[in-house]
Write a protein that holds these residues in place. Structure first.
Motif, PDB file in Angstrom:
ATOM      1  N   GLY A  26       0.826  -1.197   0.000  1.00  0.00           N
ATOM      2  CA  GLY A  26       0.000   0.000   0.000  1.00  0.00           C
ATOM      3  C   GLY A  26       0.858   1.244   0.000  1.00  0.00           C
ATOM      4  N   TYR A  27       0.487   2.228   0.824  1.00  0.00           N
ATOM      5  CA  TYR A  27       1.197   3.496   0.843  1.00  0.00           C
ATOM      6  C   TYR A  27       2.350   3.504   1.836  1.00  0.00           C
ATOM      7  N   TYR A  28       2.860   2.331   2.178  1.00  0.00           N
ATOM      8  CA  TYR A  28       4.001   2.231   3.085  1.00  0.00           C
ATOM      9  C   TYR A  28       5.226   2.871   2.457  1.00  0.00           C
ATOM     10  N   HIS A  29       6.009   3.535   3.310  1.00  0.00           N
ATOM     11  CA  HIS A  29       7.252   4.136   2.849  1.00  0.00           C
ATOM     12  C   HIS A  29       8.360   3.747   3.806  1.00  0.00           C
ATOM     13  N   SER A  30       9.565   3.602   3.284  1.00  0.00           N
ATOM     14  CA  SER A  30      10.685   3.166   4.113  1.00  0.00           C
ATOM     15  C   SER A  30      11.043   4.181   5.195  1.00  0.00           C
ATOM     16  N   SER A  31      10.491   5.375   5.127  1.00  0.00           N
ATOM     17  CA  SER A  31      10.755   6.378   6.163  1.00  0.00           C
ATOM     18  C   SER A  31       9.914   6.150   7.420  1.00  0.00           C
ATOM     19  N   TYR A  32       8.968   5.232   7.356  1.00  0.00           N
ATOM     20  CA  TYR A  32       8.107   4.960   8.503  1.00  0.00           C
ATOM     21  C   TYR A  32       8.897   4.314   9.638  1.00  0.00           C
ATOM     22  N   CYS A  33       8.446   4.542  10.843  1.00  0.00           N
ATOM     23  CA  CYS A  33       8.898   3.752  11.978  1.00  0.00           C
ATOM     24  C   CYS A  33       8.123   2.431  11.952  1.00  0.00           C
ATOM     25  N   MET A  34       8.840   1.351  12.208  1.00  0.00           N
ATOM     26  CA  MET A  34       8.211   0.037  12.251  1.00  0.00           C
ATOM     27  C   MET A  34       8.453  -0.585  13.614  1.00  0.00           C
ATOM     28  N   GLY A  35       7.505  -1.379  14.070  1.00  0.00           N
ATOM     29  CA  GLY A  35       7.696  -1.999  15.367  1.00  0.00           C
ATOM     30  C   GLY A  35       6.976  -3.324  15.511  1.00  0.00           C
ATOM     31  N   GLU A  46       2.087  -4.506  24.577  1.00  0.00           N
ATOM     32  CA  GLU A  46       3.359  -3.897  24.936  1.00  0.00           C
ATOM     33  C   GLU A  46       4.318  -3.882  23.755  1.00  0.00           C
ATOM     34  N   GLY A  47       5.181  -2.892  23.741  1.00  0.00           N
ATOM     35  CA  GLY A  47       6.189  -2.811  22.709  1.00  0.00           C
ATOM     36  C   GLY A  47       7.306  -3.808  22.935  1.00  0.00           C
ATOM     37  N   SER A  53      13.622   5.074  10.723  1.00  0.00           N
ATOM     38  CA  SER A  53      13.976   5.220   9.312  1.00  0.00           C
ATOM     39  C   SER A  53      15.481   5.149   9.082  1.00  0.00           C
ATOM     40  N   ALA A  54      16.279   5.434  10.110  1.00  0.00           N
ATOM     41  CA  ALA A  54      17.741   5.358   9.992  1.00  0.00           C
ATOM     42  C   ALA A  54      18.270   3.971  10.316  1.00  0.00           C
ATOM     43  N   GLY A  55      17.364   3.069  10.690  1.00  0.00           N
ATOM     44  CA  GLY A  55      17.791   1.718  11.039  1.00  0.00           C
ATOM     45  C   GLY A  55      18.201   1.558  12.491  1.00  0.00           C
ATOM     46  N   ILE A  56      17.913   2.552  13.297  1.00  0.00           N
ATOM     47  CA  ILE A  56      18.250   2.471  14.718  1.00  0.00           C
ATOM     48  C   ILE A  56      17.153   1.707  15.440  1.00  0.00           C
ATOM     49  N   SER A  57      17.547   0.713  16.202  1.00  0.00           N
ATOM     50  CA  SER A  57      16.589  -0.167  16.861  1.00  0.00           C
ATOM     51  C   SER A  57      16.549   0.078  18.363  1.00  0.00           C
ATOM     52  N   SER A  58      15.425  -0.314  18.932  1.00  0.00           N
ATOM     53  CA  SER A  58      15.222  -0.186  20.374  1.00  0.00           C
ATOM     54  C   SER A  58      14.436  -1.393  20.837  1.00  0.00           C
ATOM     55  N   TYR A  59      14.736  -1.855  22.067  1.00  0.00           N
ATOM     56  CA  TYR A  59      14.117  -3.070  22.587  1.00  0.00           C
ATOM     57  C   TYR A  59      13.604  -2.856  24.004  1.00  0.00           C
ATOM     58  N   THR A  60      12.538  -3.568  24.327  1.00  0.00           N
ATOM     59  CA  THR A  60      12.131  -3.595  25.718  1.00  0.00           C
ATOM     60  C   THR A  60      13.138  -4.447  26.485  1.00  0.00           C
ATOM     61  N   ASP A  61      13.314  -4.147  27.761  1.00  0.00           N
ATOM     62  CA  ASP A  61      14.376  -4.782  28.527  1.00  0.00           C
ATOM     63  C   ASP A  61      14.296  -6.299  28.538  1.00  0.00           C
ATOM     64  N   SER A  62      13.092  -6.835  28.576  1.00  0.00           N
ATOM     65  CA  SER A  62      12.937  -8.284  28.734  1.00  0.00           C
ATOM     66  C   SER A  62      13.412  -9.086  27.524  1.00  0.00           C
ATOM     67  N   VAL A  63      13.623  -8.433  26.379  1.00  0.00           N
ATOM     68  CA  VAL A  63      14.045  -9.173  25.184  1.00  0.00           C
ATOM     69  C   VAL A  63      15.445  -8.789  24.723  1.00  0.00           C
ATOM     70  N   LYS A  64      16.054  -7.841  25.379  1.00  0.00           N
ATOM     71  CA  LYS A  64      17.399  -7.410  24.964  1.00  0.00           C
ATOM     72  C   LYS A  64      18.370  -8.572  25.014  1.00  0.00           C
ATOM     73  N   GLY A  65      19.152  -8.706  23.959  1.00  0.00           N
ATOM     74  CA  GLY A  65      20.123  -9.791  23.872  1.00  0.00           C
ATOM     75  C   GLY A  65      19.548 -11.081  23.330  1.00  0.00           C
ATOM     76  N   CYS A 103      10.171   6.722  16.442  1.00  0.00           N
ATOM     77  CA  CYS A 103       9.540   5.562  17.060  1.00  0.00           C
ATOM     78  C   CYS A 103       9.163   5.834  18.510  1.00  0.00           C
ATOM     79  N   TYR A 104       7.888   5.703  18.817  1.00  0.00           N
ATOM     80  CA  TYR A 104       7.398   5.813  20.181  1.00  0.00           C
ATOM     81  C   TYR A 104       7.275   4.416  20.782  1.00  0.00           C
ATOM     82  N   THR A 105       7.332   4.342  22.094  1.00  0.00           N
ATOM     83  CA  THR A 105       7.219   3.040  22.738  1.00  0.00           C
ATOM     84  C   THR A 105       5.772   2.605  22.909  1.00  0.00           C
ATOM     85  N   SER A 106       4.855   3.568  22.979  1.00  0.00           N
ATOM     86  CA  SER A 106       3.456   3.234  23.195  1.00  0.00           C
ATOM     87  C   SER A 106       2.787   2.781  21.923  1.00  0.00           C
ATOM     88  N   TYR A 107       2.000   1.704  22.045  1.00  0.00           N
ATOM     89  CA  TYR A 107       1.293   1.183  20.875  1.00  0.00           C
ATOM     90  C   TYR A 107       0.268   2.192  20.362  1.00  0.00           C
TER      91      TYR A 107
END
Length: 123
Positions: A26-35, A46-47, A53-65, A103-107
């Motif tokens: 659809g109208y998805y663009h690579s500049s979007y934040c994805m989660g 929960e997130g 868009s720059a490829g920088i990732s973030s994780y909730t603590d319980s899944v890090k690593g 990217c926001y943490t809240s759904y």
């Protein structure tokens, strides 16, 4: 409109691995934040991980690593590699997208959602 379709869920034993995929169209663009988000029965959504868009990732603590989020822009596909799975990872997993790149943490900040894919981890 943006359409998101998840796949790759399933049932595994604790310690196992799964890779989730989310195909965008659809109208998805690579500049979007994805989660990736998840929701267990009786719990709030929960997130799990996001990638901007720059490829920088973030994780909730319980899944890090253990979990790794990535995306393939030419294929319009988002991934979540999940290793060392635990029973507490059991949930419906959703792919989500929001315009603007940040990217926001809240759904609640996400405009577009897939239908979800079930992940069940047994002890």
């Amino acid at each position: 409109q943006v359409q998101l379709v998840e796949s790759g869920g399933g049932s595994v034993q604790a310690g196992g691995s799964l890779r989730l995929s989310c195909a965008a169209s659809g109208y998805y663009h690579s500049s979007y934040c994805m989660g990736w988000f998840r929701q267990a029965p009786g719990k709030e959504r929960e997130g799990v991980a996001t990638i901007d868009s720059a490829g920088i990732s973030s994780y909730t603590d319980s899944v890090k690593g253990r979990f790794t989020i990535s995306k393939d822009n030419p294929k319009l596909t988002l991934y979540l590699q999940m290793n060392s799975l635990k029973p507490e990872d059991t949930a419906m997993y959703y792919c989500a997208a929001r315009p603007g790149g940040y990217c926001y943490t809240s759904y609640k900040a996400y405009n577009y959602w897939g239908q979800g894919t079930q992940v069940t981890v047994s002890a």
